[in-house]
Design an enzyme around this catalytic site. Structure first.
Site, mmCIF file in Angstrom:
data_model
loop_
_atom_site.group_PDB
_atom_site.id
_atom_site.type_symbol
_atom_site.label_atom_id
_atom_site.label_comp_id
_atom_site.label_asym_id
_atom_site.label_seq_id
_atom_site.Cartn_x
_atom_site.Cartn_y
_atom_site.Cartn_z
ATOM 1 N N ALA A 1 -1.299 2.683 -5.153
ATOM 2 C CA ALA A 1 -0.839 4.165 -5.028
ATOM 3 C C ALA A 1 -1.130 4.466 -3.493
ATOM 4 O O ALA A 1 -0.791 3.786 -2.774
ATOM 5 C CB ALA A 1 -1.711 4.944 -6.102
ATOM 6 N N ILE B 1 0.722 -1.208 0.008
ATOM 7 C CA ILE B 1 -0.012 0.100 0.052
ATOM 8 C C ILE B 1 0.795 1.310 0.067
ATOM 9 O O ILE B 1 1.932 1.363 0.842
ATOM 10 C CB ILE B 1 -0.810 -0.017 1.185
ATOM 11 C CG1 ILE B 1 -1.859 -1.186 1.168
ATOM 12 C CG2 ILE B 1 -1.692 1.429 1.253
ATOM 13 C CD1 ILE B 1 -2.783 -1.277 2.427
ATOM 14 N N CYS B 2 0.620 2.118 -0.851
ATOM 15 C CA CYS B 2 1.403 3.380 -1.104
ATOM 16 C C CYS B 2 2.781 3.006 -1.210
ATOM 17 O O CYS B 2 3.321 2.437 -2.045
ATOM 18 C CB CYS B 2 1.202 4.567 0.354
ATOM 19 S SG CYS B 2 1.601 5.911 0.016
ATOM 20 N N VAL B 3 3.701 3.889 -0.247
ATOM 21 C CA VAL B 3 5.056 3.519 -0.328
ATOM 22 C C VAL B 3 5.450 2.217 0.286
ATOM 23 O O VAL B 3 6.766 2.042 0.509
ATOM 24 C CB VAL B 3 5.816 4.757 0.364
ATOM 25 C CG1 VAL B 3 5.577 6.279 -0.360
ATOM 26 C CG2 VAL B 3 5.344 5.109 1.878
#
Length: 322
Positions: free
Chosen positions: A155, A102-104
């Site tokens: 993202a 998830i995300c970074v």
């Protein structure tokens, strides 16, 4: 029942951590039984999130027992990942475990080498850094999530919820996923290829740049039909010279800069008015609505209608623009 292991590392982003716990933990099968067993795992007994400290009930050995491993993002991307964490993830992958970020959290997955040669995404603001650190990964900053089968990336935080619902749909079908989406007050229709709706900032002029007055003039007159010759005349330069100065000081061409200024104005009008798309195209200086639509999609990754549906503040004022 599927087992989902959520890996919490120091600096974990709380929202990224909560998203898979809530989504998978609340998903139910048609007969009411839980669809997933969720376990929060860590290399240490306590995890410092920055906002609070949490105790992880399971260690890294639980990763080997999971069907899916979720990797939330961490706030500091410069902190190296512990070798034992990377080894545990690689061992789980070798056994066929599905791993999603998830995300970074994509940076954690990238550090294992498991994304090498594959397409991946992360938050658009970190996509350039991910691509620079891991040039062997095909980073796509313009989508909500990427499903490579065993390895998936998403993202920003909201896109992490899209990814979790996508996994529920893969595991149990659309009906169960739709029910999970309703519990999250989330539409199920957002697919991975949808754009991240990035508002692209204009490249700034360096402090004290001789281009600053010209940029102000261009911004003030963006709604007019300005040609490169007009820009050069305003600057008192030839078209060739103004192009060169723009590239040297701004990093783009005058017309590309102008198009982005127009798109920025169009985004505001789509958010705040019920003007038709054709009318907005004229208002912001595009000679053709078709050219406007093409340029808008090229810059933002979506079309004007989708952007308006996502961002117009008052639903009662939405329009079915032509």
């Amino acid at each position: 029942m599927h087992t989902v292991a959520v890996l919490a590392l120091d600096g974990v982003i709380p929202f990224d951590l909560a998203t898979p716990i809530e989504t998978f933990g609340r998903t139910r099968l048609p007969d009411g039984r839980p669809a997933y067993r969720v376990r929060v795992c860590s290399a240490t007994k306590e995890v410092d999130t920055g906002a609070f400290t949490l105790r992880a009930p399971w260690g890294l050995d639980a990763l080997a027992e999971a069907d899916t491993i979720m990797l939330p993002g961490c706030g500091d991307l410069d902190v190296p990942i512990a070798p034992e964490v990377l080894d545990a993830l690689k061992a789980a992958a070798a056994d066929g475990t599905r791993i999603a970020s998830i995300c970074v959290g994509a940076f954690v997955l990238a550090a294992t080498g498991l994304l090498d040669g594959q397409r991946a995404t992360t938050h658009w603001a970190a996509a350039g850094l991910l691509a620079a650190r891991h040039p062997e990964i095909k980073v796509d900053p313009d989508v909500l999530y990427v499903d490579n089968g065993q390895f998936l990336t998403s993202a920003g935080a909201a896109a992490g919820l899209d990814l979790c619902l996508h996994l529920v749909r893969r595991d149990y079908g659309s009906a169960v996923a739709a029910d999970a989406a309703r519990l999250s007050v989330m539409p199920l229709e957002r697919d991975g290829g949808q754009a991240q709706f990035i508002v692209h900032p204009q490249p700034p002029a360096p402090r004290g740049s001789t281009m600053e007055p010209l940029l102000r003039w261009m911004d003030d007159n963006a709604s007019r039909e300005i040609t490169l010759e007009d820009i050069a005349s305003q600057a008192g330069m030839s078209t060739r010279t103004v192009n060169r100065h723009f590239r040297e000081q701004i990093g783009t061409t005058p017309l590309q800069w102008l198009h982005r200024a127009r798109i920025r104005q169009a985004q505001y009008l789509l958010e705040s008015t019920t003007h038709s798309v054709d009318r907005i195209a004229v208002q912001v200086g595009f000679g053709s609505p078709t050219a406007f639509r093409d340029r808008f999609k090229r810059v933002t990754g979506t079309n004007p209608h989708a952007y308006r549906r996502a961002f117009q503040s008052d639903p009662e004022r939405r329009t079915t623009a032509s």
